[in-house]
Write a protein that holds these residues in place. Sequence first.
Motif: not given
Lengths: 495, 495
Positions: B336-346
Amino acid sequence: MQLRQDKGVSRKFEELIKLALERGFFTSASEIYSDAPAGFWDYGPLGAAMKRKFIELWRRELVRRDCMLEIDGAQILSKSVFKASGHLDSFVDPIARCSKCGAIYRVDKLIEERTGLHVPERLNLDEMRRIVEENDVRCTRCGGKLTGYYYFNMMFRIGIGVAEADAYLRPETCQNIFVDFLRLYKTMRRKLPFAIAQYGKSFRNEISPRQGLLRMREFYQAEIEVFFNPNRANDFPKADAVMDYELRLQQVGESEPSEITCREALSQGLISSKLVAYYLALIQQFYEKAGIPKERIRLRQLGEDEKAFYAVEAWDLEVETSLGWIELVACNNRGDHDLGGHQRMSGQEMEVLDDGQKILPHVFELSMGVDRSLYCILENFLDLENGKTILRLPPYLAPIDAAILPLVSREPLTSKAMEIYDELRRDFDVEYDDSGSIGRRYMRYDEVGVPICITVDYQTMEDDTVTIRFRDSAHQIRVDVSDLPCLMRGWLAYP
Amino acid sequence: MQLRQDKGVSRKFEELIKLALERGFFTSASEIYSDAPAGFWDYGPLGAAMKRKFIELWRRELVRRDCMLEIDGAQILSKSVFKASGHLDSFVDPIARCSKCGAIYRVDKLIEERTGLHVPERLNLDEMRRIVEENDVRCTRCGGKLTGYYYFNMMFRIGIGVAEADAYLRPETCQNIFVDFLRLYKTMRRKLPFAIAQYGKSFRNEISPRQGLLRMREFYQAEIEVFFNPNRANDFPKADAVMDYELRLQQVGESEPSEITCREALSQGLISSKLVAYYLALIQQFYEKAGIPKERIRLRQLGEDEKAFYAVEAWDLEVETSLGWIELVACNNRGDHDLGGHQRMSGQEMEVLDDGQKILPHVFELSMGVDRSLYCILENFLDLENGKTILRLPPYLAPIDAAILPLVSREPLTSKAMEIYDELRRDFDVEYDDSGSIGRRYMRYDEVGVPICITVDYQTMEDDTVTIRFRDSAHQIRVDVSDLPCLMRGWLAYP
């Protein structure tokens, strides 16, 4: 959503953007972030599919029809390339900022907006400053005076390697074609005249990108560069085939286009050569094949003050939309500007033998904006009448070829429909859908331009026939499942 | 010519580069200029055509076969995108320069080259410096000591607008897919698991690009991101179809791949789930369809010290060439590296409902290098035996479908051949050629992989038949001109 709200957009524009966002045609890039830069767009599945089909039509009706070479070059090119092309010096916008609030303006556009005066392409910075002062043009936000005038280069600089050596994202795809010209001429064993085409991305750091696909910072071009001997531009037998074809020309000074055959346009001296007439005919015919009605197309001649810095003779192919006439293709006689520039800068001789003489070829180009072409085609076929949305695209430009629908979402209809879908999907762009009433599903696919729906019902289980429902007429016929691939090929065929 | 000469290239590599340059497959970009940056290439007409056909095969055998969505997104994305993805912090190379001559080195590569030691992907800068000092690794040019160690970010920065706000050229195409995930999931009405694909350019500021298409700074990727519920990766009925298919797996610690069915690999726990097994099978099958013999393909498992910074489970699809095994597709479980990262950042919630629960989808990716795939296919089919060059490409990957040749360059044969050419060229990639002896022309088209030559001779004028000569067998048959389109479709068909 980073969609920019502009003044002066039409209802059709707004409906189209809504459809695009809701149904997967296109959306702003980086849209979930507040620092998403304006002027960058992602094509969703339907937009990407439609673009592919548009490019296939371009390839068929221009590249293959005219036996052109097609290349696919790097987007980042060396600094020397753009020194030679003139972009480092001349591809600039006149800029100033507000002395009070710091807002940045493109001076020529601001003058035009505030005074209604037309600012010629080649006016220099001092002359613009004078007009600003004489007309008291000020910041639209705070009324402050303008200051800090300078030329802003619209190329994006790239730093290569650890030392960050200068290179640039190409502002037009054609520079690869000019740089590679001699290699292609030799290795592909061509004779003048011949053309080289390229489809790909170009990049311009626009001050104020806007209006969706119409002014982007990263955009697709499909460019064609015709290399010819300027002394022999009338020695061009291919043009015979289009002599009776009617161009819709609008000369400088005229307010409307008039239909005139290539033959007549040549004899009246409106077009400089048979070669130019032929390619103008080809590009106009291309948009007719893309489904734009002829009366919404014009070839508008550019006056001295409108032409790009390298153009000798220039016609813009424009299409009429709800936003007015939109430039889709710049048809420029670039003379020997490009090959001459690269020859001087690189020391690589670009002359070739033609008709017993060494000559530096001239270039006539058809430089197409792909994204805006797609916008114009979508808008042209967007039918909003009677409270329904129907996208009446030509079948060969439709993003989805057919939708396969079980009449109800129940076995054995769903399995049978899925079986037909599996049969068709490697060769066609098809969708399976079993959700909602059949009428609702027809509407769903009408909205995105699917030309036919294939419905599987209880009769299918008995005699292996399906109902075909045509988008435009809503007419239905019954056909054998085994005939589907062949029938679909016919319905989707090019005219 | 900016072609970089590398140590360790093979004769086949050299012959292929020569063929590519002389026959229009590819060439260095900006090649007429001395400031042409390394690592940028232009595809000529034959290379561009072959690449199109390769992508069509990818679309057919992966995207359409698996009902994926395909998008086409912007290459320039906002800074936040790469903060979230980890590229701003982690997409770096360890750099140092020679204290005497200033030469720049990638420290890990220099250590490997000079000492034969393997430097793990995640070693930090201090540890590398220690290895350099302990082993007295020095500048290969002047023998100077290394200094100025730092991490160099491999993304190209872009300045947007007059203020030059930070944005970046994407270093992998998949970031558009992650950023747009939720919009696509909703508007395209998908359920987990489903995949989104994208073909397009990516950009990496490599310290030392080299070996032609194998390490470029601007390159094509064709990426597939499969979104799935990590708790249900074995609830995947599609995998049933590949259970008996034999993968060529090479596990960590093994020196050779072994053939093992998906079923067996799953039961032995070599592969984490049915979903992963299915996509590994699909990608191996794709390269088999592209004509690579199965024994030259392997799926090599990456150890902890080789995996990319975001990978949970990683397999590289590699193909054996004269230069050794070359990585063509990174098959990564990105978790979940990608969706997790974008969820946190955005702040944009990326969770979706699956099996009655809200979950953050995990991602399994097939990240294909297109340019290097083309290199491997070209090399695989390059036959240099008996002093002749024959490029034995599968017909559906050949850049030119057929050459149309009048037996001699004389009327009426030339007009008749041209007529056949005109008939075929909108639907097929065909060439007309009347220059040189017929044997010489056969050789010319054998060299660039044209599967059939169509020869027009005096008998053609009598009975409207032509000779078909097949590249691989040199066998000739006689067919009716009117049957050509239908026959060609058969010869060029996918297997």
